[in-house]
Design an enzyme around this catalytic site. Structure first.
Site, PDB file in Angstrom:
ATOM      1  N   GLY A  55       0.809  -1.205   0.000  1.00  0.00           N
ATOM      2  CA  GLY A  55       0.000   0.000   0.000  1.00  0.00           C
ATOM      3  C   GLY A  55       0.844   1.258   0.000  1.00  0.00           C
ATOM      4  O   GLY A  55       2.013   1.242   0.396  1.00  0.00           O
ATOM      5  N   GLY A  57       1.565   5.301   1.280  1.00  0.00           N
ATOM      6  CA  GLY A  57       1.508   5.978   2.568  1.00  0.00           C
ATOM      7  C   GLY A  57       2.662   5.624   3.482  1.00  0.00           C
ATOM      8  O   GLY A  57       2.681   6.032   4.646  1.00  0.00           O
ATOM      9  N   HIS A  58       3.631   4.863   2.956  1.00  0.00           N
ATOM     10  CA  HIS A  58       4.747   4.393   3.777  1.00  0.00           C
ATOM     11  C   HIS A  58       6.112   4.832   3.254  1.00  0.00           C
ATOM     12  O   HIS A  58       7.126   4.258   3.652  1.00  0.00           O
ATOM     13  CB  HIS A  58       4.745   2.862   3.843  1.00  0.00           C
ATOM     14  CG  HIS A  58       3.500   2.248   4.383  1.00  0.00           C
ATOM     15  ND1 HIS A  58       3.061   2.481   5.663  1.00  0.00           N
ATOM     16  CD2 HIS A  58       2.590   1.407   3.816  1.00  0.00           C
ATOM     17  CE1 HIS A  58       1.932   1.791   5.870  1.00  0.00           C
ATOM     18  NE2 HIS A  58       1.619   1.146   4.762  1.00  0.00           N
ATOM     19  N   ASP A 111      -1.970  -8.409   0.464  1.00  0.00           N
ATOM     20  CA  ASP A 111      -0.777  -8.514  -0.367  1.00  0.00           C
ATOM     21  C   ASP A 111      -0.476  -9.975  -0.688  1.00  0.00           C
ATOM     22  O   ASP A 111      -0.160 -10.325  -1.828  1.00  0.00           O
ATOM     23  CB  ASP A 111       0.426  -7.885   0.353  1.00  0.00           C
ATOM     24  CG  ASP A 111       0.280  -6.386   0.549  1.00  0.00           C
ATOM     25  OD1 ASP A 111      -0.377  -5.729  -0.278  1.00  0.00           O
ATOM     26  OD2 ASP A 111       0.830  -5.859   1.538  1.00  0.00           O
ATOM     27  N   HIS A 220      -0.194   0.557  10.053  1.00  0.00           N
ATOM     28  CA  HIS A 220      -1.495   1.024   9.565  1.00  0.00           C
ATOM     29  C   HIS A 220      -2.397   1.377  10.737  1.00  0.00           C
ATOM     30  O   HIS A 220      -3.614   1.472  10.595  1.00  0.00           O
ATOM     31  CB  HIS A 220      -2.180  -0.037   8.711  1.00  0.00           C
ATOM     32  CG  HIS A 220      -1.312  -0.572   7.631  1.00  0.00           C
ATOM     33  ND1 HIS A 220      -0.550  -1.706   7.787  1.00  0.00           N
ATOM     34  CD2 HIS A 220      -1.054  -0.101   6.389  1.00  0.00           C
ATOM     35  CE1 HIS A 220       0.133  -1.919   6.659  1.00  0.00           C
ATOM     36  NE2 HIS A 220      -0.155  -0.970   5.815  1.00  0.00           N
TER      37      HIS A 220
END
Lengths: 334, 334
Positions: A55, A57-58, A111, A220
């Site tokens: 995802g 945002g990291h 994932d 998360h």
């Protein structure tokens, strides 16, 4: 929600567009999908390909780990969401250079499902694929259920070491074995002081009281070990180093690499204050520190907090960790 | 105040202790002062020394710019406070290797006073000292009062280029002249979305409403151009790029390096979204982008926001900018 963005539903597109404009000599897009980015020189002839994904945002996860001595291709999901199987397949195809492909990513259900499906499709096309999942977060499941543990910042070590091994000309089984050994010897734990906001949601994903922290929270915002009153850096380090050490367990005389990772909003000054305490704790336990990495390696957007990862080294892991690598997203090593 | 620290009055000591433990092959302390750190191999025989310094709370400023191809020594002040003249003198002595020393730092009254005094003392000892002040922040004073302007993230370019010039064997007047040319061709502007907290103060140094930003705010929270409703990344970039371009002014056909700098809490994703818009604006104005740097280069602890810096390149500046350099604090270039 206070973010420098254009449209909460175009955050990933705009980020990738900016990355390709910023680093055109390093990365390129693919015709297959706007969500698949590859090394400028991929596929690298004869080299085992390494693909990753996850995802958004990291950052610098996952895109920042694409480059010489690191991974070759990445599939990019929405914020905190898995990439599609199709995009992972496109990443595998782009990385394949005749020597097979290692999938290296964090152990998250979405994932795993998407990437397994992609691997099957790739195998059907004749591409050899092996898979190694990072699962370094010690609080995400008990030791007897290691396979349920999530991957957090410690995956950095696996990228660096598998990337070095592949660069050195190892075969797919060898690269996969070294990556697996790296994961098996890596343990991490995090602490969160504040939440973050998924742009399309528009409000924080949880809250932490002004005088509290959450020990063991995931990247998360997954629930951690416990809420506690905010303590000093030394006390927090003591809890986290203690839990990480006893999990493997690391033992007197072990040689390790240490990563102190900022989750996003925590100043670098605080990361060094944390490292200062962690160093003393490790030395006191008779652990030898080969080298340290301090900075932002796996973030949760604007979350405040940090994590510590330890990798127990043997000669091979140390040699591969110290190999040169390059990505414009990353702190430099040499 | 939510920080991973031990004692608000020991933040700088603990940070420096952690840094020396993390990067022992890169930096070392000095006997003269615990607030002076130098390159492991300083003084570098025959090379012009470069010294810098300033308040803490801005990592990787200033310590992160000490290393091969960068500065040689740094004097470290308290959070957002100037170092002492004595510490700057100790830094000069540590950097002197027979070829003289360039002082390169941001234009803040306290720093200027302390560093001038140190330079006079060093000259009295027979060390040749020259001084170049970074003053890239376009909103900190009008164009006719450039000498009153503050230095912000654009000083990165001066470190990189003066460091390259010194590394290449140039004389003190040559290194100073190239640093001066870099500063003269650098312009920056910032925007803040949230405040930061000086540990010893314990509460934020200002406030910004939930739907507002402050355009032009300085890296210590100095008042900016104006408060405004938070806009999209493209709109913010348009205001900031416009103001920076017209100040030098940059002109169609100019070749530039671009730095999009995060102030601390702003996720890297947002920095790339901002860069995406800035790139389009610059290209539309006929500006040629030689290379981009996107990341945290000069922070204000946990302040949210970013700045953009442009450097107009000529052949010399471009060559020096592209020279290799190393610091474990920094994004890598090559």
């Amino acid at each position: 929600m206070k973010k420098i963005i254009n449209d909460p539903y175009r955050v990933v597109e705009d980020t990738l567009s900016g990355i390709l404009k910023a680093f055109p000599h390093h990365l390129k897009g693919t015709e297959a999908s706007p969500r698949v980015l590859i090394r400028r020189d991929a596929p690298v002839r004869g080299k085992v390909g390494i693909v990753t994904g996850g995802g958004s945002g990291h950052l610098p996860l996952f895109l920042g780990y694409v480059g010489p001595g690191l991974a070759d291709a990445v599939a990019v999901g929405n914020v905190f969401s898995s990439p599609s199987a199709e995009d992972m397949l496109a990443a595998i195809r782009a990385a394949e250079a005749g020597a097979g492909v290692l999938q290296l990513f964090g152990n998250y259900t979405g994932d795993v499902m998407a990437f397994e499906m992609a691997a099957e499709m790739a195998e059907a096309e004749g591409i050899h694929v092996k898979r190694v999942l990072a699962n370094d977060d010690v609080v995400s499941a008990p030791p007897q259920e290691v396979s349920r543990r999530r991957g957090i910042a410690g995956i950095f070590f696996a990228y660096k070491i598998a990337g070095g091994k592949a660069q050195a000309g190892a075969s797919l089984p060898e690269v996969a074995e070294t990556a697996r050994k790296t994961v098996e010897n890596t343990r991490s734990m995090g602490v969160a002081l504040s939440p973050c906001t998924i742009p399309a949601v528009g409000h924080p994903n949880f809250s932490v009281a002004d005088d509290e922290m959450e020990l063991g929270m995931g990247i998360h915002g997954e629930p951690g070990l416990r809420r506690a009153k905010l303590k000093t850096a030394s006390e927090i380090a003591s809890i986290m180093v203690g839990q990480v050490l006893e999990d493997l367990p690391f033992q007197r005389g072990d040689r390790v690499a240490v990563l102190v990772n900022g989750l996003g909003a925590t100043p670098m000054e605080e990361l060094f204050i944390f490292y200062d305490a962690a160093y003393d704790l490790l030395r006191h336990q008779g652990i030898e520190i080969h080298r340290a990495f301090v900075g932002e390696y796996a973030t949760s957007m604007e979350m405040a907090g940090c994590s510590i990862s330890l990798l127990r080294l043997d000669d091979e892991l140390q040699q591969m960790l110290d190999m040169p690598a390059y990505s414009p997203f990353l702190l430099q090593w040499r």
